[in-house]
Design a protein around this motif. Structure first.
Motif, PDB file in Angstrom:
ATOM      1  N   PRO A  99      -1.953   0.558   3.469  1.00 29.43           N
ATOM      2  CA  PRO A  99      -2.305   0.094   5.205  1.00 29.43           C
ATOM      3  C   PRO A  99      -1.790   1.136   6.091  1.00 29.43           C
ATOM      4  N   ASP A 100      -2.365   1.361   7.033  1.00 26.47           N
ATOM      5  CA  ASP A 100      -1.980   2.464   8.192  1.00 26.47           C
ATOM      6  C   ASP A 100      -1.565   3.791   7.622  1.00 26.47           C
ATOM      7  N   THR A 101      -2.720   4.448   6.932  1.00 28.54           N
ATOM      8  CA  THR A 101      -2.432   5.955   6.443  1.00 28.54           C
ATOM      9  C   THR A 101      -1.670   6.955   7.573  1.00 28.54           C
ATOM     10  N   VAL A 102      -2.374   6.755   8.930  1.00 24.25           N
ATOM     11  CA  VAL A 102      -1.806   7.681   9.961  1.00 24.25           C
ATOM     12  C   VAL A 102      -0.321   7.482  10.033  1.00 24.25           C
TER      13      VAL A 102
ATOM     14  N   LYS B 248       3.510  -3.485  -5.795  1.00 22.28           N
ATOM     15  CA  LYS B 248       3.652  -2.041  -5.889  1.00 22.28           C
ATOM     16  C   LYS B 248       3.674  -1.557  -4.464  1.00 22.28           C
ATOM     17  N   ILE B 249       2.750  -1.754  -3.803  1.00 26.20           N
ATOM     18  CA  ILE B 249       2.437  -1.256  -2.362  1.00 26.20           C
ATOM     19  C   ILE B 249       3.663  -1.808  -1.227  1.00 26.20           C
ATOM     20  N   GLN B 250       3.780  -3.085  -1.420  1.00 23.85           N
ATOM     21  CA  GLN B 250       4.926  -3.819  -0.620  1.00 23.85           C
ATOM     22  C   GLN B 250       6.317  -3.389  -0.962  1.00 23.85           C
ATOM     23  N   LEU B 251       6.640  -2.946  -2.175  1.00 26.84           N
ATOM     24  CA  LEU B 251       8.023  -2.380  -2.574  1.00 26.84           C
ATOM     25  C   LEU B 251       7.888  -0.803  -2.125  1.00 26.84           C
TER      26      LEU B 251
ATOM     27  N   LEU C 114       1.811   6.234  -1.018  1.00 27.43           N
ATOM     28  CA  LEU C 114       1.074   5.254  -0.236  1.00 27.43           C
ATOM     29  C   LEU C 114      -0.328   5.711   0.087  1.00 27.43           C
ATOM     30  N   ILE C 115      -0.426   7.002   0.636  1.00 27.42           N
ATOM     31  CA  ILE C 115      -1.603   7.671   1.046  1.00 27.42           C
ATOM     32  C   ILE C 115      -2.592   7.804   0.033  1.00 27.42           C
TER      33      ILE C 115
END
Length: 625
Positions: free
Chosen positions: A90-93, A57-60, A84-85
């Protein structure tokens, strides 16, 4: 059509500078998606991601996010990044930075600034800093503040160069804002790192040598040797070649479309004609042909076909401009209309030059904001023009201040004294004095007080009305209170009236075209010749003479001025620039009545920072205390 195309191009270049369609490093992309998924659009990828779980899911979602940025589906970008947040991707910023980017593209600058400022202490990688600075630059560029945008873009460019990021769109945005800066602004930036100096020096060469292909090419060769592999090099093969190749419009034969000597506008037309002739005096080989603007479009077209002019000046009246635009009479000729145009300019070689009073009202607002005035008082006649300009002042002012200006309209000369006392609340003070005097016996020493919150006064009135208003304010402002500076538009200034009476205007500041102020050099000689030949010309006729003169002087420079917006031409009607829409814009001079003379002031009016940006800056400072 040209307005729409240029507007869209400028908007895209200013607001989409951070798009990740460039192959910048993307740390969170773990593996390449199958081709069937990459070929899907962003919305389809997003919907498919919602059917997945965990890592898939995250990758898509990351793939959908990058696709949404590519498609400029900014609301979907926000939705995906927020998800995503929430999912601790990864990399929330970076996702928050993309949210700020999306807000900027949607012109929700308040939300974009809030997001950027929340990240000030969280920029842990060069890519974070790069995107952060670029988006800040986009916001200032979108507010037509190139001098504010440039430092952000330069810092982003330095970061991209150091870490070898692909920054093609940033480079184009930076080049665009640098070309909007004046030579003085560029010189102030010509320091710091070699990256900064390289950008600024190339922009300086452009302004200094545009129109001189040999000198510009030599300067570029020198720059290329000193700054090899500089990020600004992208401009050399394309943009700079266009600048080198730009050719001034030939002005051997000019057609001027003006009212005839038999029309009601005879005096205005004669003044414009005199200015055109004066500007062409040193060009004996130049042909000038005058065409009656009252003719039908077909008749004007026939005359133009016979003449085949290099350039057309006019018409003057909006109605005549409208009829020629509708008929397409001037489509085949480089032209300059002498008024604002009812329709958008259709040709890249069409321009509009108007003595627009809104220009100087805006200039007054900028000056007041830069002087940190808080509560200006605007005085204007209650007619259509007075209300229009007062409304324009208010609308401009509220972009920079949360305090509405005080507006006062007067109906006639008899109304002036009463209106001034009411606006300054002197009548209320006198009423309080009367009430107190009834409470006590004996002589009271009293002095009416005026209100203290007004810190600047702006008068929009003709010379006669101004000579009533200025003394009225002088006598009604409390003598023990701080003197309130009084400003006026050029309508207040009349050379004829000044010959007999200046004392009532002592201390008054006013904006004016250079032609109506003390001149030096060749302009002083031209002024002397004008006064000798036409000693009784009205103020409006003198302004139109200056306009006709500048219209001719502008012709060879129009393409260059439009290509490099920061470049100016010193004219009789002001410092002249040409915006991307083909409109000639003027910056007037400031002057002041001092004793028995008028003194020209060196006041540069720069657009201030809008209120919403200042508020965000203040909130950030308070949060760090």
């Amino acid at each position: 059509m040209r307005l729409k195309l240029l507007g869209l191009m400028a908007l895209f270049s200013l607001l989409s500078a951070c798009s990740t369609t460039e192959k910048t490093p993307v740390v969170e992309q773990v593996k390449t998606q199958p081709k069937v998924e990459v070929d899907l659009n962003a919305q389809s990828l997003y919907q498919k991601a919602l059917t997945k779980r965990d890592f898939d899911k995250i990758q898509l979602l990351y793939t959908a996010r990058d696709k949404a940025i590519e498609e400029q589906d900014w609301q979907l970008v926000i939705t995906i990044c927020e998800l995503l947040i929430e999912s601790d991707g990864p990399d929330t910023v970076r996702n928050q930075l993309y949210i700020a980017l999306a807000y900027t593209q949607q012109q929700d600058y308040h939300a974009a600034l809030r997001t950027l400022e929340s990240l000030n202490a969280k920029l842990t990688s060069p890519m974070h800093f790069y995107l952060h600075q670029e988006i800040y630059g986009n916001i200032y560029a979108a507010q037509a503040l190139p001098h504010k945008a440039a430092p952000y873009y330069i810092r982003a460019s330095e970061t991209a160069n150091k870490h070898q990021f692909n920054a093609n769109k940033l480079n184009k945005s930076l080049w665009q804002v640098l070309n909007q800066l004046s030579i003085k602004q560029l010189e102030a930036l010509n320091e710091g790192s070699s990256i900064q100096r390289g950008w600024v020096s190339l922009a300086l060469y452009t302004q200094l040598y545009i129109g001189d292909a040999t000198s510009l090419q030599a300067a570029i060769n020198k720059w290329d040797y000193a700054y090899s592999n500089h990020p600004a090099s992208f401009a050399l093969p394309d943009d700079m070649q266009k600048i080198i190749n730009v050719e001034p419009i030939r002005v051997n034969k000019i057609a001027v479309i003006l009212p005839s000597n038999q029309s009601k506008q005879k005096a205005l037309a004669q003044s414009l004609k005199a200015g055109v002739l004066a500007a062409s005096e040193n060009h004996p080989d130049r042909e000038l042909h005058f065409i009656d603007s009252a003719l039908t479009p077909e008749q004007i077209s026939e005359q133009l076909t016979l003449l085949n002019p290099d350039f057309v000046i006019g018409p003057l009246l909006k109605a005549n401009i409208d009829k020629l635009q509708q008929a397409g009479t001037l489509d085949a000729y480089p032209s300059m209309f002498l008024n604002t145009t009812p329709q958008a300019l259709q040709s890249i070689d069409h321009f509009a030059f108007a003595l627009n009073p809104e220009h100087e009202v805006t200039q007054a607002v900028y000056h007041f904001v830069n002087q940190e005035f808080k509560k200006p008082l605007v005085i204007a006649p209650g007619n259509h023009l007075g209300q229009r300009l007062a409304n324009h002042f208010t609308n401009q002012w509220l972009e920079f201040s949360e305090n509405e200006p005080q507006i006062g309209f007067y109906a006639n000369k008899r109304d002036v004294q009463k209106m001034v006392r009411e606006l300054l609340e002197v009548d209320k003070s006198k009423q309080r004095i009367r009430e107190i005097s009834l409470m006590f016996k004996g002589q009271l020493h009293d002095q009416p007080r005026s209100r203290r919150d007004i810190d600047a006064i702006y008068i929009i009135a003709d010379a006669t009305q101004t000579r009533l208003l200025k003394p009225s304010f002088d006598v009604n402002i409390s003598p023990f209170a701080k003197r309130i500076p009084i400003f006026a538009s050029s309508r207040s200034h009349d050379i004829k009236s000044d010959k007999t009476d200046k004392k009532d205007l002592a201390g008054l500041y006013f904006s004016e075209i250079p032609w109506m102020l003390p001149l030096t050099g060749t302009q002083q000689t031209l002024r002397s010749d004008f006064d000798e030949i036409w000693p009784e010309r009205s103020t409006l006729e003198q302004q139109l003479f200056a306009m006709g003169f500048d219209a001719v002087q502008l012709i060879p420079h129009l393409r260059q001025l439009q290509m490099v917006p920061g470049k100016t031409l010193a004219g009789l009607t002001g410092n002249l620039t040409v915006n991307q829409d083909g409109d000639v814009e003027r910056q007037l001079k400031w002057a002041q009545y001092r004793e028995k003379q008028i003194v020209t002031l060196d006041i540069k009016t720069e657009k201030p920072t809008p209120l919403f940006i200042k508020n965000h800056q203040q909130e950030t400072q308070e949060a760090t205390l």
